[in-house]
Design an enzyme around this catalytic site. Sequence first.
Site, PDB file in Angstrom:
ATOM      1  CB  SER A 156      -0.895   0.012   1.250  1.00  0.00           C
ATOM      2  OG  SER A 156      -1.560   1.256   1.388  1.00  0.00           O
ATOM      3  CE1 TYR A 169      -3.941  -2.357   4.974  1.00  0.00           C
ATOM      4  CE2 TYR A 169      -3.211  -0.105   4.543  1.00  0.00           C
ATOM      5  CZ  TYR A 169      -3.638  -1.337   4.079  1.00  0.00           C
ATOM      6  OH  TYR A 169      -3.773  -1.549   2.738  1.00  0.00           O
ATOM      7  CE  LYS A 173      -1.330  -4.082   3.146  1.00  0.00           C
ATOM      8  NZ  LYS A 173      -1.438  -5.366   2.411  1.00  0.00           N
TER       9      LYS A 173
END
Length: 275
Positions: A156, A169, A173
């Site tokens: 991401s 998150y 990533k």
Amino acid sequence: MDLERNLSSVNTLKKFQLDNKAAVVTGSGQGIGRGIALALADVGANLVINARRESDVAETAQMVRDLGSEAIEIVGDIREIGSEAIGDACVDAFGSLDIWVNNVGGTDEKRNRTLLDTPDEIFSSQLDLNLTTAFQGSKAAANRMHEGGCIINISSGAGMRGSAFTGPYAAAKAGMLNMTETFAMELADRNIRVNAVSPGPVITEAYQEMVDVNEEKAREIAASIPLGRLGTPDDIATAVVFLSSDASSWITGQNILVSGGRTHRTVQYQDKKSS
């Protein structure tokens, strides 16, 4: 080396074909994962479809078959099924495992938090879903790839910069990007290429779980993108096809940001331009 002869033998279009290659795409029931599965099927690959909802898996698998490729369906959370079992199912069905796409991810958390407000168990669960599954998937794939292969991690743009309110998150990533480079180095002597694709804003169900996007918000996001539109699953899928194919045979350990030109620098530029 006879360079002239080498160049005359090139057939660029054929390099993108994946006829009879066997591919696993985790989290392929909908959204970006489904887009990746369909794109791989469109250039000839056979697919293992995995997601948590049976109806999503069945629908994607049928779409793959409609494109003329084979598909097997594995329903369930990969954290419970295990990547090893999925890898075995692929080899049993197709005789090989050539491409593995670590797409599963997102968040089980339904609200945004600062890191200071994030409980340890939420942080750990985000690492588990977005990083540990990719680690396990990469190992399962590499252990079954005997004559080269491709592992592709769907990371991401959030993993390439600080990401307020989605810190766990983003940290997972970012770890995925480092892991991509490490696996690429360690597996290169076996001709297993490991790369990553980092999507920009693509409004899928998983994205909506993290960022509640209405039409007005979607227009604001699109305005921050130099190419002037949000991404689609197809935008990400075509990058995956490239990295899965012989067209990228001298590329490993890389991350392709597919974001319409949007980076934290361009967002800052757009903010200044509109002020």
